[in-house]
Scaffold this active site. Structure first.
Site, PDB file in Angstrom:
ATOM      1  N   LEU A   1      13.362  -5.876 -25.664  1.00 60.37           N
ATOM      2  CA  LEU A   1      14.518  -6.213 -26.790  1.00 60.37           C
ATOM      3  C   LEU A   1      15.711  -5.959 -26.210  1.00 60.37           C
ATOM      4  O   LEU A   1      16.477  -5.539 -24.873  1.00 60.37           O
ATOM      5  CB  LEU A   1      14.009  -4.259 -26.757  1.00 60.37           C
ATOM      6  CG  LEU A   1      12.513  -4.072 -27.388  1.00 60.37           C
ATOM      7  CD1 LEU A   1      13.180  -2.737 -27.852  1.00 60.37           C
ATOM      8  CD2 LEU A   1      12.403  -4.631 -28.137  1.00 60.37           C
TER       9      LEU A   1
ATOM     10  N   GLY B   1      18.971  -7.832 -31.052  1.00 57.05           N
ATOM     11  CA  GLY B   1      18.468  -8.025 -32.469  1.00 57.05           C
ATOM     12  C   GLY B   1      17.754  -6.434 -32.733  1.00 57.05           C
ATOM     13  O   GLY B   1      17.600  -6.668 -34.466  1.00 57.05           O
ATOM     14  N   HIS B   2      16.415  -6.539 -32.076  1.00 58.70           N
ATOM     15  CA  HIS B   2      15.465  -5.666 -32.240  1.00 58.70           C
ATOM     16  C   HIS B   2      15.846  -4.139 -32.861  1.00 58.70           C
ATOM     17  O   HIS B   2      16.007  -3.411 -32.679  1.00 58.70           O
ATOM     18  CB  HIS B   2      15.313  -5.320 -30.920  1.00 58.70           C
ATOM     19  CG  HIS B   2      13.935  -6.871 -30.472  1.00 58.70           C
ATOM     20  ND1 HIS B   2      14.031  -7.725 -29.148  1.00 58.70           N
ATOM     21  CD2 HIS B   2      12.853  -7.216 -30.793  1.00 58.70           C
ATOM     22  CE1 HIS B   2      13.227  -8.152 -29.372  1.00 58.70           C
ATOM     23  NE2 HIS B   2      11.750  -8.339 -29.825  1.00 58.70           N
TER      24      HIS B   2
ATOM     25  N   GLN C   1      -1.034 -16.271 -29.682  1.00 62.13           N
ATOM     26  CA  GLN C   1       0.500 -17.196 -30.375  1.00 62.13           C
ATOM     27  C   GLN C   1       0.832 -18.139 -29.533  1.00 62.13           C
ATOM     28  O   GLN C   1       1.590 -18.675 -30.164  1.00 62.13           O
ATOM     29  CB  GLN C   1       1.201 -16.285 -31.237  1.00 62.13           C
ATOM     30  CG  GLN C   1       1.779 -15.712 -30.190  1.00 62.13           C
ATOM     31  CD  GLN C   1       2.675 -14.141 -31.379  1.00 62.13           C
ATOM     32  OE1 GLN C   1       2.298 -13.384 -31.910  1.00 62.13           O
ATOM     33  NE2 GLN C   1       4.341 -14.523 -30.899  1.00 62.13           N
TER      34      GLN C   1
ATOM     35  N   LYS D   1      15.286 -14.090 -38.721  1.00 63.24           N
ATOM     36  CA  LYS D   1      15.738 -15.235 -37.632  1.00 63.24           C
ATOM     37  C   LYS D   1      14.036 -15.702 -37.372  1.00 63.24           C
ATOM     38  O   LYS D   1      13.987 -17.354 -37.500  1.00 63.24           O
ATOM     39  CB  LYS D   1      16.125 -14.855 -36.276  1.00 63.24           C
ATOM     40  CG  LYS D   1      15.979 -15.924 -35.571  1.00 63.24           C
ATOM     41  CD  LYS D   1      16.917 -15.801 -33.868  1.00 63.24           C
ATOM     42  CE  LYS D   1      15.555 -15.365 -32.601  1.00 63.24           C
ATOM     43  NZ  LYS D   1      14.593 -16.658 -32.661  1.00 63.24           N
ATOM     44  N   ASP D   2      12.861 -15.130 -37.308  1.00 67.29           N
ATOM     45  CA  ASP D   2      11.666 -16.117 -37.929  1.00 67.29           C
ATOM     46  C   ASP D   2      11.493 -16.442 -39.682  1.00 67.29           C
ATOM     47  O   ASP D   2      10.476 -15.549 -39.562  1.00 67.29           O
ATOM     48  CB  ASP D   2      10.936 -14.601 -36.813  1.00 67.29           C
ATOM     49  CG  ASP D   2      10.838 -14.669 -35.419  1.00 67.29           C
ATOM     50  OD1 ASP D   2      11.457 -16.292 -34.567  1.00 67.29           O
ATOM     51  OD2 ASP D   2      11.476 -14.107 -34.912  1.00 67.29           O
TER      52      ASP D   2
ATOM     53  N   GLN E   1       8.026 -16.706 -39.980  1.00 68.80           N
ATOM     54  CA  GLN E   1       6.901 -16.186 -39.597  1.00 68.80           C
ATOM     55  C   GLN E   1       6.936 -14.733 -41.434  1.00 68.80           C
ATOM     56  O   GLN E   1       6.405 -14.466 -41.446  1.00 68.80           O
ATOM     57  CB  GLN E   1       7.054 -15.998 -38.825  1.00 68.80           C
ATOM     58  CG  GLN E   1       6.514 -14.039 -37.689  1.00 68.80           C
ATOM     59  CD  GLN E   1       7.068 -13.858 -36.827  1.00 68.80           C
ATOM     60  OE1 GLN E   1       6.873 -14.477 -35.635  1.00 68.80           O
ATOM     61  NE2 GLN E   1       7.898 -13.300 -36.743  1.00 68.80           N
TER      62      GLN E   1
ATOM     63  N   SER F   1      18.178 -13.636 -28.813  1.00 64.26           N
ATOM     64  CA  SER F   1      16.853 -13.660 -28.619  1.00 64.26           C
ATOM     65  C   SER F   1      16.159 -13.507 -27.489  1.00 64.26           C
ATOM     66  O   SER F   1      17.285 -13.933 -26.562  1.00 64.26           O
ATOM     67  CB  SER F   1      16.515 -15.153 -29.328  1.00 64.26           C
ATOM     68  OG  SER F   1      15.007 -15.749 -28.995  1.00 64.26           O
TER      69      SER F   1
END
Length: 281
Positions: free
Chosen positions: A21, A24-25, A52, A140-141, A144, A176
């Site tokens: 983490l 961002g988290h 994945q 950011k993703d 997804q 990230s």
């Protein structure tokens, strides 16, 4: 998980993560906490999903530090951390998976075959196990996020999807877990990703061609640096379909970028309003 869920207040807000983490988290956790008010609960899942990762990718060295993750969750007031092992999530070979459809075959889907099948499959499993009312994901993703929204709609899943804007370090690099792989020199080269997005955004009033040309100019220069940023793709797409915008397009768009510095592959994006409004900084 089922027994623990019965003790949680409603609404239940899920933040799915692969751990390691970072800031961002933390932004996701704080948004989840706000959504859970006044009587709800925040659940964080921590699971590095092997489904994945493709051959030759970084599954074996992906950063993991559950003790630190738990400390962060405790500090942020998370009610429950669900950290299953691989044998719990996949007690036998997963034969039924989620097909991401055409939107999952381009960009990240083309660069990482099978990636979105793995992502969507584990997300739907987490939804089934946690049964959240709301789930929070980072912007950011972007691809997804779009695919998860589409899956929820297509399968009539009763989960509200909430997104949180990309968090950046002071130098502009999107936070990230994989940033930990970068040496100082590699990080300096990686800053070309956010710089290309920013430069492209500044050209938004000139239309799609101007945006792509401005961003590409930054990438061309970065490819000559030491170490070089090796671009994977640069794309300007419609946010709902991830199809490339056409010449003369006006309206909302996403400028997406992916590249590799050394052995580390990074992605980033920025939303734009083409031709008729200022882009988001």
């Amino acid at each position: 998980m089922d027994a623990a869920r019965n003790l949680l207040g409603s609404p239940i807000v899920l933040v799915p993560t692969m751990g390691a983490l970072h800031d961002g988290h933390v932004a996701l956790l704080r948004r989840a906490a706000a959504l859970a008010q006044p009587n709800g609960s925040v659940v964080v899942s921590v699971f590095v999903n092997p489904l994945q990762f493709g051959a030759g990718e970084d599954l074996g060295r992906y950063p993991q530090d559950l003790d630190t993750d738990l400390a962060i969750c405790g500090r942020e007031g998370v009610d429950l951390v669900f950290a299953p092992g691989e044998a719990e999530m996949y007690p036998r070979q997963q034969q039924t998976t989620v097909d991401p459809g055409p939107m999952g075959q381009v960009l990240e889907g083309a660069s990482r075959p099978g990636f979105f099948t793995g992502v969507l499959t584990v997300v739907v499993k987490l939804f089934g196990l946690v049964q959240p009312h709301i789930a929070v994901f980072g912007e950011k993703d972007a691809q997804q996020l779009a695919l998860i929204r589409r899956m929820v709609c297509d399968f009539d899943l009763r989960v509200r999807i909430v997104s949180v804007p990309t968090v950046r370090d002071p130098d502009g690099l999107a936070v990230s877990s994989r940033n930990a792989y970068l040496t100082p020199h590699e990080r300096a080269s990686a800053l070309a990703l956010s710089r290309a997005l920013r430069t492209g955004g500044e050209a938004a009033q000139g239309g799609p061609d101007a945006v792509l040309a401005a961003a590409q100019h930054v990438l061309d220069h970065a490819a000559k640096e030491d170490p070089p940023l090796v671009p994977d793709y640069l794309a300007l797409v419609e946010p709902d379909t991830f199809t490339p915008v056409k010449p003369g397009y006006t309206g909302d768009a996403l400028l997406l970028i992916a590249g590799r510095v050394g052995s580390t592959r990074l992605i980033d994006n920025t939303p734009l309003a083409l031709g008729n409004a200022e882009s988001r900084p």
